[in-house]
Design a protein around this motif. Structure first.
Motif, PDB file in Angstrom:
ATOM      1  N   ALA A 193      45.914  44.129  32.900  1.00 16.96           N
ATOM      2  CA  ALA A 193      46.338  42.847  33.468  1.00 16.96           C
ATOM      3  C   ALA A 193      45.366  42.364  34.543  1.00 16.96           C
ATOM      4  O   ALA A 193      45.066  41.165  34.630  1.00 16.96           O
ATOM      5  CB  ALA A 193      47.746  42.974  34.034  1.00 16.96           C
ATOM      6  N   TYR A 213      42.287  42.666  34.685  1.00 15.95           N
ATOM      7  CA  TYR A 213      41.081  42.121  34.054  1.00 15.95           C
ATOM      8  C   TYR A 213      41.416  40.917  33.174  1.00 15.95           C
ATOM      9  O   TYR A 213      40.635  40.557  32.281  1.00 15.95           O
ATOM     10  CB  TYR A 213      40.391  43.184  33.203  1.00 15.95           C
ATOM     11  CG  TYR A 213      39.835  44.366  33.975  1.00 15.95           C
ATOM     12  CD1 TYR A 213      39.563  44.289  35.338  1.00 15.95           C
ATOM     13  CD2 TYR A 213      39.564  45.572  33.335  1.00 15.95           C
ATOM     14  CE1 TYR A 213      39.054  45.368  36.041  1.00 15.95           C
ATOM     15  CE2 TYR A 213      39.046  46.661  34.026  1.00 15.95           C
ATOM     16  CZ  TYR A 213      38.801  46.547  35.380  1.00 15.95           C
ATOM     17  OH  TYR A 213      38.280  47.626  36.068  1.00 15.95           O
ATOM     18  N   GLU A 214      42.580  40.311  33.418  1.00 15.30           N
ATOM     19  CA  GLU A 214      43.025  39.156  32.630  1.00 15.30           C
ATOM     20  C   GLU A 214      43.145  39.513  31.143  1.00 15.30           C
ATOM     21  O   GLU A 214      42.943  38.672  30.268  1.00 15.30           O
ATOM     22  CB  GLU A 214      42.066  37.979  32.801  1.00 15.30           C
ATOM     23  CG  GLU A 214      42.039  37.410  34.204  1.00 15.30           C
ATOM     24  CD  GLU A 214      43.276  36.601  34.538  1.00 15.30           C
ATOM     25  OE1 GLU A 214      43.340  35.434  34.132  1.00 15.30           O
ATOM     26  OE2 GLU A 214      44.175  37.142  35.224  1.00 15.30           O
ATOM     27  N   LYS A 215      43.443  40.802  30.885  1.00 19.19           N
ATOM     28  CA  LYS A 215      43.632  41.323  29.532  1.00 19.19           C
ATOM     29  C   LYS A 215      42.404  41.162  28.630  1.00 19.19           C
ATOM     30  O   LYS A 215      42.509  41.194  27.405  1.00 19.19           O
ATOM     31  CB  LYS A 215      44.860  40.675  28.877  1.00 19.19           C
ATOM     32  CG  LYS A 215      46.148  40.986  29.637  1.00 19.19           C
ATOM     33  CD  LYS A 215      47.387  40.566  28.880  1.00 19.19           C
ATOM     34  CE  LYS A 215      48.636  41.023  29.635  1.00 19.19           C
ATOM     35  NZ  LYS A 215      49.876  40.660  28.941  1.00 19.19           N
ATOM     36  N   ASP A 244      33.338  34.342  33.256  1.00 19.59           N
ATOM     37  CA  ASP A 244      34.361  35.223  33.814  1.00 19.59           C
ATOM     38  C   ASP A 244      34.607  36.409  32.874  1.00 19.59           C
ATOM     39  O   ASP A 244      34.799  37.542  33.325  1.00 19.59           O
ATOM     40  CB  ASP A 244      35.659  34.444  34.020  1.00 19.59           C
ATOM     41  CG  ASP A 244      36.617  35.193  34.932  1.00 19.59           C
ATOM     42  OD1 ASP A 244      36.238  35.475  36.086  1.00 19.59           O
ATOM     43  OD2 ASP A 244      37.725  35.524  34.477  1.00 19.59           O
ATOM     44  N   ASN A 245      34.571  36.151  31.582  1.00 18.34           N
ATOM     45  CA  ASN A 245      34.730  37.216  30.599  1.00 18.34           C
ATOM     46  C   ASN A 245      33.595  38.229  30.741  1.00 18.34           C
ATOM     47  O   ASN A 245      33.815  39.447  30.685  1.00 18.34           O
ATOM     48  CB  ASN A 245      34.746  36.612  29.191  1.00 18.34           C
ATOM     49  CG  ASN A 245      35.125  37.624  28.120  1.00 18.34           C
ATOM     50  OD1 ASN A 245      34.660  38.753  28.109  1.00 18.34           O
ATOM     51  ND2 ASN A 245      35.967  37.199  27.181  1.00 18.34           N
ATOM     52  N   MET A 304      34.233  40.521  33.586  1.00 16.81           N
ATOM     53  CA  MET A 304      35.249  41.522  33.249  1.00 16.81           C
ATOM     54  C   MET A 304      34.671  42.598  32.331  1.00 16.81           C
ATOM     55  O   MET A 304      35.019  43.774  32.429  1.00 16.81           O
ATOM     56  CB  MET A 304      36.467  40.867  32.597  1.00 16.81           C
ATOM     57  CG  MET A 304      37.254  39.913  33.501  1.00 16.81           C
ATOM     58  SD  MET A 304      37.830  40.683  35.041  1.00 16.81           S
ATOM     59  CE  MET A 304      36.659  39.995  36.232  1.00 16.81           C
ATOM     60  N   TYR A 332      36.633  36.168  44.155  1.00 18.77           N
ATOM     61  CA  TYR A 332      37.758  35.281  43.852  1.00 18.77           C
ATOM     62  C   TYR A 332      38.429  34.802  45.138  1.00 18.77           C
ATOM     63  O   TYR A 332      38.848  33.635  45.236  1.00 18.77           O
ATOM     64  CB  TYR A 332      38.774  36.001  42.962  1.00 18.77           C
ATOM     65  CG  TYR A 332      38.326  36.156  41.530  1.00 18.77           C
ATOM     66  CD1 TYR A 332      37.982  35.040  40.762  1.00 18.77           C
ATOM     67  CD2 TYR A 332      38.225  37.408  40.939  1.00 18.77           C
ATOM     68  CE1 TYR A 332      37.551  35.184  39.445  1.00 18.77           C
ATOM     69  CE2 TYR A 332      37.795  37.556  39.623  1.00 18.77           C
ATOM     70  CZ  TYR A 332      37.463  36.439  38.885  1.00 18.77           C
ATOM     71  OH  TYR A 332      37.033  36.576  37.589  1.00 18.77           O
ATOM     72  N   ASN A 334      41.113  31.916  45.094  1.00 17.32           N
ATOM     73  CA  ASN A 334      41.987  32.480  44.051  1.00 17.32           C
ATOM     74  C   ASN A 334      42.514  33.825  44.550  1.00 17.32           C
ATOM     75  O   ASN A 334      42.077  34.897  44.116  1.00 17.32           O
ATOM     76  CB  ASN A 334      41.211  32.642  42.744  1.00 17.32           C
ATOM     77  CG  ASN A 334      42.125  32.939  41.565  1.00 17.32           C
ATOM     78  OD1 ASN A 334      43.274  33.350  41.746  1.00 17.32           O
ATOM     79  ND2 ASN A 334      41.626  32.733  40.362  1.00 17.32           N
ATOM     80  N   ARG A 337      44.316  36.407  42.060  1.00 17.81           N
ATOM     81  CA  ARG A 337      43.380  37.192  41.244  1.00 17.81           C
ATOM     82  C   ARG A 337      42.757  38.310  42.072  1.00 17.81           C
ATOM     83  O   ARG A 337      42.579  39.437  41.599  1.00 17.81           O
ATOM     84  CB  ARG A 337      42.292  36.247  40.697  1.00 17.81           C
ATOM     85  CG  ARG A 337      41.426  36.853  39.609  1.00 17.81           C
ATOM     86  CD  ARG A 337      42.131  36.846  38.252  1.00 17.81           C
ATOM     87  NE  ARG A 337      41.362  37.584  37.279  1.00 17.81           N
ATOM     88  CZ  ARG A 337      40.365  37.072  36.565  1.00 17.81           C
ATOM     89  NH1 ARG A 337      40.018  35.798  36.727  1.00 17.81           N
ATOM     90  NH2 ARG A 337      39.741  37.805  35.672  1.00 17.81           N
TER      91      ARG A 337
END
Length: 639
Positions: free
Chosen positions: A304, A306-308, A326-327, A330, A358, A363, A366
């Motif tokens: 989670a 790592y934003e899945k 962003d990907n 991660m 972030y 953010n 995050r």
């Protein structure tokens, strides 16, 4: 006539400055007419932690050094504190200072007068190691020719060869290797000279070590020199090592993937990262490796924090990731965690670094998610009271304070998202760390003496916890009844652990002390803190608990400048003894400077007949031990 003591007081700084600046004539003016005892006293006195001889040697003043040694009988082994490149070195003898600064003639002077070539600083650094650090080849040769030991390591286990490799001093490395320096010697953390070359980027020296049969080994984190080069981003060393026949396919792929992660986070070069990650995939799929094909397995469950995002396994995955910066970031975190493992400092460091980025963007949700994930990782993989874990707790405290104090989210056009749960989860984890820390120190004390380092780490954790508690106290009015109950229940558990910091200060001592405000680079909360004090007392903290100096929390509150009389009043109403004496026989009343007890309350309301009787017993040395109950003995002793 002046006494020797007054002469020292009057002239030591003058002589120190003259030696530091190489003013030989000034030295002679102040010292020549003194008798031998006065001279020795003055020249062996320390100013700012160092003697005149140390300063003359450090700054290269040969004539001044010779005069101090030969005419004034300066002690050539008397160590002091000096600063090199912004770092203070304690316990440095004159020879170490001259060697570190590269003053060969002064080194010869000192050795000629019998200076110990292997005498170390407090960190076990020899003059030879000091010369190796800054590449003073002539000094290195001279010291070794005069019996300097090339294998003496400093307290971290770093040898002369290691530091020469790390600093890239080729000529010194060659000389040490000619003398058969141990190329495979390991430091306290298991790294070798090959690791040092890989980390610093010294390819030429690395090749030289390999020519001398240096062996590729893993350090205590499981890092090979190849992986160390990947983490440091030294592409030239990575290319050289993966081209060697001894490098396995798995080692090559890991190095390329890790190098790609470094390009993302350290070099901020997404194109470079894509290049190395593609190479790693191609190496896996190379037909020539069909028999030993290294398949990249399907990603584990998504994370989670790592934003899945899942780690790439194909070129198609890579191209998809490349479309989203962003990907890519991660991906770097995933690669690093898989290869280095959770215990490696870089794994949690880059997760926290990404979270900080972030936070800078506003953010905060995050950031908190990533930092929480890193904290969980640290608490599972690191020993209790590890400084890296403490750093994570402090970062949370600083972030929460920033959000609450500056309404930070609103400044970024958003809505503040900091909740009771955010702070409470961090406090729960800090309480768990404290619980482990208490047991860790108890285990150490049962087998050996608790070190100053362990105690300082424990004390720092206590101080950080105080700041997190203070932040939660600021949210009291917004808490539900259930939240307030959960908060107080946790603090009841924390207080019942009875944790004691430096000088056996309790949590209440810390809450009452202005020194607790100093916790890191950025301000968090101000202490003494009335809300925290009230909370601690409510959940059972002992208002009369004494530290090793017999100071109670009331003493701690009384010495603050300025003294907060409201806090004194709270402590007194909660049962604090106004007339308790510390080891200096001082009561809290006697320690107040900007106020008197009458600004707080009437002393008669807080000193009863029992207190007066105890004071009389102590003042007149009336025997009481063994004649009264144990509880009463403690009461009398307090007075």
């Amino acid at each position: 006539m002046e006494s020797s003591t007054s002469t020292t007081m009057d002239f030591k700084s003058v002589v120190y400055n003259a030696a530091r600046d190489g003013k030989l004539q000034r030295l002679k003016i102040y010292l020549d007419h003194r008798d031998d005892i006065e001279k020795e006293t003055i020249v062996n006195a320390k100013t700012a932690g160092a003697t005149p001889l140390i300063m003359a040697c450090k700054n290269g003043h040969l004539d001044a050094a010779r005069y101090l040694i030969e005419s004034c009988k300066a002690e050539i082994e008397l160590a002091g504190s000096v600063t090199f490149d912004g770092e203070t070195i304690d316990g440095a003898p004159p020879l170490w200072c001259a060697a570190a600064a590269g003053h060969l003639q002064i080194v010869k002077l000192l050795v000629g007068h019998g200076s110990d070539v292997n005498k170390t600083t407090y960190t076990n650094s020899t003059p030879l190691r000091a010369a190796c650090f800054d590449g003073h080849y002539d000094v290195v040769r001279y010291l070794i020719q005069n019996d300097a030991d090339i294998e003496i390591a400093n307290r971290h286990g770093h040898t002369c060869l290691m530091i020469s490799c790390y600093k890239g001093h080729n000529k010194i490395v060659k000389y040490l290797l000619e003398l058969k320096a141990n190329v495979d010697r390991k430091s306290a953390k298991g790294n070798t000279a090959l690791h040092d070359c890989a980390e610093s980027g010294s390819l030429e020296i690395l090749k030289l070590l390999i020519e001398h049969n240096a062996v590729m080994t893993k350090d205590s984190y499981g890092m090979t020199p190849l992986l160390a080069a990947s983490v440091s981003g030294h592409m030239n060393i990575v290319e050289y090592l993966i081209s060697r026949a001894q490098c396995t396919l798995e080692e090559k792929v890991d190095a390329l993937e890790l190098l790609g992660a470094t390009y993302v986070d350290k070099k901020r070069d997404m194109v470079g990262a894509l290049k190395y990650w593609k190479r790693a995939l191609n190496e896996r799929d190379d037909a020539s490796n069909a028999k030993n094909k290294l398949v990249k397995r399907a990603p584990r469950d998504s994370i989670a924090a790592y934003e899945k995002v899942k780690e790439f396994t194909t070129n198609a995955d890579l191209h998809a990731a490349m479309a989203d910066s962003d990907n890519m970031r991660m991906q770097a975190l995933l690669v690093r965690e898989r290869i280095l493992g959770p215990a490696h400092p870089d794994t949690s460091y880059y997760i926290r670094y990404r979270g900080a980025v972030y936070a800078d963007m506003g953010n905060f949700d995050r950031c908190i998610a990533l930092w929480m994930y890193a904290l969980d990782m640290q608490q599972k993989s690191l020993e209790p009271l590890n400084p890296m874990t403490q750093s994570s707790f402090l970062s949370f405290a600083e972030l929460f304070s920033f959000i609450m104090t500056h309404n930070a989210a609103a400044n970024f056009g958003g809505v503040a998202t900091l909740s009771f749960r955010d702070l409470m989860v961090v406090l729960e984890k800090a309480a768990d760390e404290l619980d482990k820390g208490v047991r860790h120190l108890a285990k150490l004390s049962s087998t050996t003496t608790t070190s100053e380092k362990d105690m300082n780490n424990f004390n720092r954790l206590l101080v950080i916890i105080m700041h997190i508690v203070a932040l939660l106290c600021k949210m009291n009015d917004a808490m539900t009844d259930d939240e307030l109950f959960a908060f107080k229940k946790l603090m009841y558990h924390v207080v019942n652990l009875n944790p004691k910091g430096v000088k056996e200060n309790s949590l209440l001592h810390l809450a009452c002390s202005g020194d607790t405000s100093k916790v890191g680079r950025y301000p968090v909360c101000n202490f003494p803190c009335a809300a925290v004090i009230a909370l601690l007392i409510e959940v059972g903290a002992d208002v009369n608990q004494a530290n090793v100096d017999a100071n109670t929390p009331l003493h701690a509150a009384a010495v603050n400048q300025p003294c907060d009389t409201d806090i004194l009043a709270v402590l007194l109403k909660s049962g604090a003894h106004l007339d308790t004496c510390n080891l200096d026989h001082k009561t809290p009343m006697q320690l107040m400077r900007n106020a008197t007890i009458y600004d707080v309350a009437s002393p008669l309301n807080y000193i009863n007949l029992q207190c007066l009787a105890a004071s009389v017993i102590v003042r007149h040395s009336i025997p009481y031990q063994g004649h009264v109950t144990h509880k009463l003995e403690q009461f009398i002793r307090m007075h």
